[in-house]
Motif scaffolding. Structure first.
Motif, mmCIF file in Angstrom:
data_model
loop_
_atom_site.group_PDB
_atom_site.id
_atom_site.type_symbol
_atom_site.label_atom_id
_atom_site.label_comp_id
_atom_site.label_asym_id
_atom_site.label_seq_id
_atom_site.Cartn_x
_atom_site.Cartn_y
_atom_site.Cartn_z
ATOM 1 N N ILE A 184 0.834 -1.208 0.000
ATOM 2 C CA ILE A 184 0.000 0.000 0.000
ATOM 3 C C ILE A 184 0.867 1.256 0.000
ATOM 4 C CG2 ILE A 184 -1.691 1.308 1.343
ATOM 5 C CD1 ILE A 184 -2.842 -1.348 2.282
ATOM 6 N N ASN A 185 1.956 1.226 0.763
ATOM 7 C CA ASN A 185 2.823 2.401 0.854
ATOM 8 C C ASN A 185 3.515 2.721 -0.466
ATOM 9 O OD1 ASN A 185 2.186 2.738 3.558
ATOM 10 N ND2 ASN A 185 3.931 1.534 4.275
ATOM 11 N N LEU A 186 3.592 1.737 -1.360
ATOM 12 C CA LEU A 186 4.214 2.004 -2.658
ATOM 13 C C LEU A 186 3.416 3.000 -3.487
ATOM 14 C CD1 LEU A 186 5.308 -1.614 -3.664
ATOM 15 C CD2 LEU A 186 6.788 0.256 -2.934
ATOM 16 N N PHE A 187 2.135 3.172 -3.174
ATOM 17 C CA PHE A 187 1.280 4.097 -3.921
ATOM 18 C C PHE A 187 1.050 5.404 -3.154
ATOM 19 C CE2 PHE A 187 0.324 -0.163 -5.375
ATOM 20 C CZ PHE A 187 0.310 -0.023 -6.749
ATOM 21 N N ASP A 188 1.867 5.646 -2.142
ATOM 22 C CA ASP A 188 1.789 6.897 -1.392
ATOM 23 C C ASP A 188 2.512 7.982 -2.192
ATOM 24 O OD1 ASP A 188 1.691 8.948 0.397
ATOM 25 O OD2 ASP A 188 2.528 7.827 2.088
ATOM 26 N N LEU A 189 1.743 8.834 -2.862
ATOM 27 C CA LEU A 189 2.340 9.844 -3.736
ATOM 28 C C LEU A 189 3.162 10.862 -2.952
ATOM 29 C CD1 LEU A 189 -0.638 10.480 -6.199
ATOM 30 C CD2 LEU A 189 1.333 8.962 -6.472
ATOM 31 N N GLN A 238 8.476 13.086 -1.694
ATOM 32 C CA GLN A 238 9.464 13.436 -0.676
ATOM 33 C C GLN A 238 10.802 12.751 -0.936
ATOM 34 O OE1 GLN A 238 7.779 12.564 3.149
ATOM 35 N NE2 GLN A 238 6.281 14.247 3.056
ATOM 36 N N ASN A 239 10.751 11.546 -1.477
ATOM 37 C CA ASN A 239 11.982 10.825 -1.798
ATOM 38 C C ASN A 239 12.572 11.238 -3.139
ATOM 39 O OD1 ASN A 239 11.762 9.322 0.587
ATOM 40 N ND2 ASN A 239 10.552 7.723 -0.405
ATOM 41 N N GLN A 240 11.919 12.216 -3.792
ATOM 42 C CA GLN A 240 12.395 12.744 -5.071
ATOM 43 C C GLN A 240 12.538 11.633 -6.114
ATOM 44 O OE1 GLN A 240 15.982 14.944 -4.273
ATOM 45 N NE2 GLN A 240 14.924 16.570 -3.163
ATOM 46 N N GLU A 241 11.522 10.783 -6.175
ATOM 47 C CA GLU A 241 11.505 9.704 -7.151
ATOM 48 C C GLU A 241 10.574 10.067 -8.301
ATOM 49 O OE1 GLU A 241 10.403 6.094 -5.265
ATOM 50 O OE2 GLU A 241 11.991 6.156 -3.754
ATOM 51 N N ASN A 242 10.782 9.390 -9.414
ATOM 52 C CA ASN A 242 9.897 9.560 -10.559
ATOM 53 C C ASN A 242 8.549 8.921 -10.234
ATOM 54 O OD1 ASN A 242 8.537 8.893 -13.150
ATOM 55 N ND2 ASN A 242 10.368 9.858 -14.017
ATOM 56 N N ASN A 250 6.416 0.395 -10.743
ATOM 57 C CA ASN A 250 7.075 -0.561 -9.852
ATOM 58 C C ASN A 250 6.098 -1.079 -8.797
ATOM 59 O OD1 ASN A 250 9.237 -2.006 -8.630
ATOM 60 N ND2 ASN A 250 9.475 -0.360 -7.140
ATOM 61 N N GLY A 251 5.311 -0.170 -8.231
ATOM 62 C CA GLY A 251 4.322 -0.585 -7.244
ATOM 63 C C GLY A 251 3.251 -1.479 -7.833
ATOM 64 N N SER A 252 2.849 -1.200 -9.070
ATOM 65 C CA SER A 252 1.833 -2.034 -9.721
ATOM 66 C C SER A 252 2.345 -3.451 -9.948
ATOM 67 C CB SER A 252 1.419 -1.401 -11.053
ATOM 68 O OG SER A 252 0.881 -0.106 -10.851
ATOM 69 N N ILE A 253 3.604 -3.569 -10.354
ATOM 70 C CA ILE A 253 4.183 -4.901 -10.559
ATOM 71 C C ILE A 253 4.221 -5.673 -9.240
ATOM 72 C CG2 ILE A 253 6.278 -6.142 -11.209
ATOM 73 C CD1 ILE A 253 6.861 -3.906 -13.195
#
Length: 234
Positions: free
Chosen positions: A132-137, A142-146, A153-156
């Motif tokens: 669930i946390n993988l979809f925390d926008l 905040q982590n400056q990720e794409n 990645n979270g969907s996979i």
């Protein structure tokens, strides 16, 4: 390091290690009595070490010493585990095995409950929370990720988690006179989960193989250094 720099203990230990290593490697040529002897020694030493650890870290501090130090009613409470432990030895005798059956059933039940509880609380719930946390926008920004890459990645991972759990779903609805089978969509989802499980096992095997290869390289390096120290001493 030369031969003269080695102590007697280091020299004997190095020679024994070299001999045992060569004996173990001889199994590649074929099974032999010396290899089986070394294998039995290794198993015996491992069993002895485990027995000593259990005796000093479990039996004495948690079972025997409390019984010896208990007084009055405390002796009853701390003596029960010892009594039940002794009942387990009744399983060795067919005539009295029924005395140890309730204790064995209790141990198996507690072990199963602990395993299931540990799997649910320690694996399943954290996996669901992490997925669930993988979809925390907000966390992604905040982590400056794409964001798009993180969502893919979270969907996979989400598909892999759900399909892997579906692979172990065996609930079916059967009709009289017909073969019971899972629904089509569940079967497809289980097939996807099987693919993820195969990939996971492949990665685990690769990790084990890499660790074994690293241990082999370290062993060969140690043998090489020891032989060099022997040769340099003459």
């Amino acid at each position: 390091m030369s031969l003269f720099d080695l102590g007697a203990a280091d020299l004997i230990g190095g020679l024994l290690g070299l001999a045992v290593t060569l004996v173990v490697f001889s199994h590649f040529i074929g099974d032999n009595a010396v290899f089986r002897l070394v294998l039995h020694i290794f198993i015996g030493m491992s069993a002895g070490y485990i027995a000593v650890v259990v005796a000093y870290n479990v039996l004495w501090p948690k079972l025997l010493r409390p019984v010896l130090e208990a007084e009055g009613w405390e002796l009853l409470w701390v003596g029960l585990p010892l009594f039940f432990s002794l009942l387990l030895f009744a399983r060795l005798f067919p005539r009295y095995s029924i005395l140890g059956s309730p204790v064995l059933a209790f141990v198996v039940g507690v072990g199963a409950a602990a395993a299931v509880g540990g799997a649910v609380v320690g694996v399943l719930f954290p996996q669901v929370r992490a997925t669930i946390n993988l979809f925390d926008l907000d966390a992604i920004r905040q982590n400056q990720e794409n964001v798009n890459l993180a969502l893919v990645n979270g969907s996979i991972i989400l598909v892999g988690t759900i399909s892997s759990l579906a692979y172990f779903h065996f609930g079916v609805r059967g009709k009289a006179g017909s073969k019971t089978q899972r629904s089509t969509w569940m079967e497809w989802l289980a097939q996807v989960g099987q693919g993820f499980i195969v990939i996971a096992f492949g990665m685990i095997f690769a990790g084990i193989y890499a660790a074994a290869l690293a241990a082999l390289i370290e062993r060969l390096s140690s043998i090489t250094r020891f032989i060099y120290s022997l040769v340099a001493g003459f």
